[in-house]
Each structure stands twice: as structure tokens, then as C-alpha cells.
Design an enzyme around this catalytic site. Structure first.
Site, PDB file in Angstrom:
ATOM      1  N   ASP A   1       0.836  -1.205   0.000  1.00 15.38           N
ATOM      2  CA  ASP A   1       0.000   0.000   0.000  1.00 15.38           C
ATOM      3  C   ASP A   1       0.870   1.254   0.000  1.00 15.38           C
ATOM      4  O   ASP A   1       0.349   2.379  -0.046  1.00 15.38           O
ATOM      5  CB  ASP A   1      -1.026  -0.013   1.140  1.00 15.38           C
ATOM      6  CG  ASP A   1      -0.408  -0.057   2.514  1.00 15.38           C
ATOM      7  OD1 ASP A   1       0.823  -0.175   2.625  1.00 15.38           O
ATOM      8  OD2 ASP A   1      -1.167   0.034   3.508  1.00 15.38           O
ATOM      9  N   SER A   2       2.207   1.075  -0.009  1.00 10.77           N
ATOM     10  CA  SER A   2       3.117   2.191  -0.271  1.00 10.77           C
ATOM     11  C   SER A   2       2.820   2.810  -1.635  1.00 10.77           C
ATOM     12  O   SER A   2       3.303   3.902  -1.931  1.00 10.77           O
ATOM     13  CB  SER A   2       4.575   1.721  -0.221  1.00 10.77           C
ATOM     14  OG  SER A   2       4.768   0.605  -1.067  1.00 10.77           O
TER      15      SER A   2
ATOM     16  N   ASP B   1      -1.031  -6.224  -0.095  1.00 10.76           N
ATOM     17  CA  ASP B   1      -1.353  -5.570   1.185  1.00 10.76           C
ATOM     18  C   ASP B   1      -2.853  -5.368   1.339  1.00 10.76           C
ATOM     19  O   ASP B   1      -3.526  -4.904   0.408  1.00 10.76           O
ATOM     20  CB  ASP B   1      -0.728  -4.166   1.211  1.00 10.76           C
ATOM     21  CG  ASP B   1       0.561  -4.114   2.005  1.00 10.76           C
ATOM     22  OD1 ASP B   1       0.853  -5.064   2.753  1.00 10.76           O
ATOM     23  OD2 ASP B   1       1.274  -3.103   1.871  1.00 10.76           O
TER      24      ASP B   1
ATOM     25  N   LYS C   1      -1.006  -9.446   3.127  1.00  8.33           N
ATOM     26  CA  LYS C   1      -0.210  -8.893   4.222  1.00  8.33           C
ATOM     27  C   LYS C   1      -1.073  -7.926   5.019  1.00  8.33           C
ATOM     28  O   LYS C   1      -1.833  -7.150   4.434  1.00  8.33           O
ATOM     29  CB  LYS C   1       1.031  -8.176   3.687  1.00  8.33           C
ATOM     30  CG  LYS C   1       1.889  -7.565   4.805  1.00  8.33           C
ATOM     31  CD  LYS C   1       3.294  -7.205   4.355  1.00  8.33           C
ATOM     32  CE  LYS C   1       3.404  -5.868   3.674  1.00  8.33           C
ATOM     33  NZ  LYS C   1       2.977  -4.715   4.505  1.00  8.33           N
TER      34      LYS C   1
ATOM     35  N   GLU D   1      -0.981  -5.413   8.848  1.00  6.61           N
ATOM     36  CA  GLU D   1      -0.122  -4.806   9.864  1.00  6.61           C
ATOM     37  C   GLU D   1      -0.683  -5.071  11.254  1.00  6.61           C
ATOM     38  O   GLU D   1      -1.904  -5.064  11.446  1.00  6.61           O
ATOM     39  CB  GLU D   1      -0.016  -3.292   9.621  1.00  6.61           C
ATOM     40  CG  GLU D   1       0.636  -2.960   8.285  1.00  6.61           C
ATOM     41  CD  GLU D   1       0.798  -1.470   8.049  1.00  6.61           C
ATOM     42  OE1 GLU D   1       0.536  -0.657   8.969  1.00  6.61           O
ATOM     43  OE2 GLU D   1       1.197  -1.110   6.919  1.00  6.61           O
TER      44      GLU D   1
ATOM     45  N   GLU E   1       9.811  -3.998  10.118  1.00  5.55           N
ATOM     46  CA  GLU E   1      10.147  -2.682   9.554  1.00  5.55           C
ATOM     47  C   GLU E   1      10.720  -1.759  10.622  1.00  5.55           C
ATOM     48  O   GLU E   1      10.115  -1.577  11.695  1.00  5.55           O
ATOM     49  CB  GLU E   1       8.905  -2.040   8.911  1.00  5.55           C
ATOM     50  CG  GLU E   1       9.227  -0.653   8.348  1.00  5.55           C
ATOM     51  CD  GLU E   1       8.213  -0.113   7.351  1.00  5.55           C
ATOM     52  OE1 GLU E   1       7.257  -0.825   6.987  1.00  5.55           O
ATOM     53  OE2 GLU E   1       8.386   1.053   6.930  1.00  5.55           O
TER      54      GLU E   1
END
Ligand code: KIV
Length: 265
Positions: free
Chosen positions: A45-46, A84, A114, A116, A183
Site C-alpha cells: 500500500d506504499s 497488502d 499482508k 499490519e 520494519e
């Protein structure tokens, strides 16, 4: 050349072969990344930052992620496609997470999703895994929580914070995650977690001793028009072609030559 699966990644960890991961957002770069020998293509999602020009990843929608996953999936022959789950598409409850993961897989072609968060996401990870959705965790600096964290800061620097990162990582493994992104954590913490966990760790700003490494594609090609984080290097500089830059990245990750202490916290 057989396609990479989560079993391949587990074997690579057991055998000490480093895992090369890059983010990718479209068909042409996907084909280039795949040809360079990248093992995992992460549709991160960057893309909110580097493709859309947003200040954070928070505005990225599930439709955006499905679209970019679909573009990337057409360019891959070998690399495993991880997609993501964006902000607000999995945090509310496990059922919502399952529906969102289903869209990324059915419509986008993602093979792993993925998300978080650690301890707080463990039940959701278990729910997904038990229903056939492979999961990649993400702990340490979790960009979707930038407002909670008070900025993009290194996590796990003091004892209490390091213990939280460790608990998060262990909870994800326990819940059935297949791999985990670490990260922006100190290299020493990432090294001990990589030793302790049986699932592969993929570091970004987490030092040289993770089982694999990931960078944001536009950062490592020097394309993003903002200063790069300390842990990144411009692999295109002096190489002459994108293909040569991607190959250099894969070679350096596999040889354990990238990252060095200079890229670490
Ligand atoms: O969104 C992303 O690109 C990521 C990587 C930085 C790991 O999550």
C-alpha cells in the site's frame, strides 16, 4: 524455474538462502522484477505514497489494491504475489478481513495477503489461515498506524518496546502467519527474532540478519522525489538500466552484501 510458494520460502529459511523481495505496482515492472529473480513481489500500500502521491498509506482503498494486484499478476511467472490489505479493510473484524482478502485473491490474483499489527491481529490471522488464506504479518514500524506512532519512527529501541515487537512477532507466528515483515527495528532485535522464529523474517530497515529483505521499488531506483530513508540505496545509480539495478539488488541480498551496518539502526 518453478513458481515460488510459501513452502519455497520456508525451505529457503531452513537452508539459509536469503529471500529477495521488492514492492511492485504494475505489469511492466512486475515482468522486470520477475526476470531479475526476485522471490516475492509485494503489491504494497506504499503505492499510496509512490504512485498516488499521498502523504500516507491511509487513503489507499481495496479497489486500488485489487487493481494494482491484477496488473502485477499478469507480469509474474515465478515470484510469489503478496498483496497488502489497506487500512480499514481488516481491522474491524475477522469476517471483514476475510472478505477483503477474498477480493485481493479472487480479483487481484494475490497468493498471500499482508496485514499490519501483531498481538491485536492474531485472532484475525488465525481466522484467515484456517480458511485457506496465507498471511504475511508486518510488525515494528507499521505505516498505517503513523498517527498512533507519532511519525515514521524506529520501533523496539528500548527494552519495553523491543519486548512488544517480539510478542507481536511470536503471536503472528503462533496464529499461523507464513512470513513476517520487520520494519524499522534495531538490527540486533531483528537478528534475535530471525533466530527465534521458525517462519521467515523479511527486513526493511531491520539490518542484515533477517531471512530476507524488501525495499520499495521506487526508492531503490531513485524515482521517488523525496529523500530516501537511511536503509535504502539507489541501485540504479551507475548501473545504466533498470534490469541491471534489479539484478544487482537480488545478487546483493542473496550474497548478504545488502544491507550493511550503514543501512541499519
Ligand atoms: O507497503 C509497503 O510497501 C510495505 C513494505 C514497505 C514492506 O509494506
Amino acid at each position: 524455474m518453478s513458481a515460488v510458494t510459501i513452502s519455497t520460502l520456508a525451505r529457503m529459511k531452513r537452508e539459509g538462502e536469503k529471500i529477495a523481495v521488492l514492492t511492485v505496482y504494475d505489469y511492466s515492472f512486475a515482468a522486470a522484477v520477475d526476470a531479475a529473480g526476485v522471490d516475492v513481489a509485494l503489491v504494497g500500500d506504499s503505492l499510496g505514497n509512490v504512485v498516488q502521491g499521498q502523504a500516507s498509506t491511509l487513503p489507499v482503498s481495496l479497489d486500488d489494491m485489487v487493481y494494482h494486484c491484477r496488473c502485477v499478476s499478469r507480469g509474474l511467472d515465478r515470484a510469489l504475489l503478496v498483496g497488502d490489505l489497506p487500512f480499514m479493510t481488516y481491522q474491524v473484524n475477522a469476517e471483514t478481513a476475510m472478505r477483503s482478502a477474498g477480493r485481493l485473491m479472487q480479483e487481484g490474483g494475490a497468493q498471500v495477503v499482508k496485514l499490519e499489527g501483531g498481538v491485536v491481529m492474531a485472532d484475525t490471522v488465525r481466522f484467515l489461515v484456517e480458511r485457506g488464506v496465507p498471511v504475511c504479518g508486518h510488525v515494528g514500524l507499521t505505516p498505517q498506524s503513523v498517527n498512533q506512532l507519532g511519525g515514521y519512527r524506529v520501533q523496539g529501541r528500548d527494552e519495553a518496546s523491543a519486548a512488544r515487537v517480539r510478542e507481536d512477532a511470536l503471536a503472528l507466528q503462533q496464529a499461523g502467519a507464513s512470513l513476517i515483515v520487520l520494519e524499522a527495528v534495531p538490527a540486533s532485535l531483528a537478528a534475535s527474532l530471525s533466530e527465534e522464529l521458525t517462519i521467515p523474517t523479511i527486513g526493511i530497515g531491520a539490518g542484515p540478519d533477517c531471512d530476507g529483505q524488501v525495499l520499495v521499488l521506487y526508492d531503490m531506483l531513485g524515482l521517488y522525489p523525496h529523500p530516501s530513508p537511511k536503509f535504502c540505496t539507489d541501485f540504479l545509480a551507475g548501473k545504466g538500466s533498470v534490469a541491471a539495478a534489479l539484478k544487482a539488488y537480488v545478487d546483493e541480498v542473496k550474497a548478504g552484501a545488502f544491507p550493511t551496518a550503514e543501512h541499519s539502526y
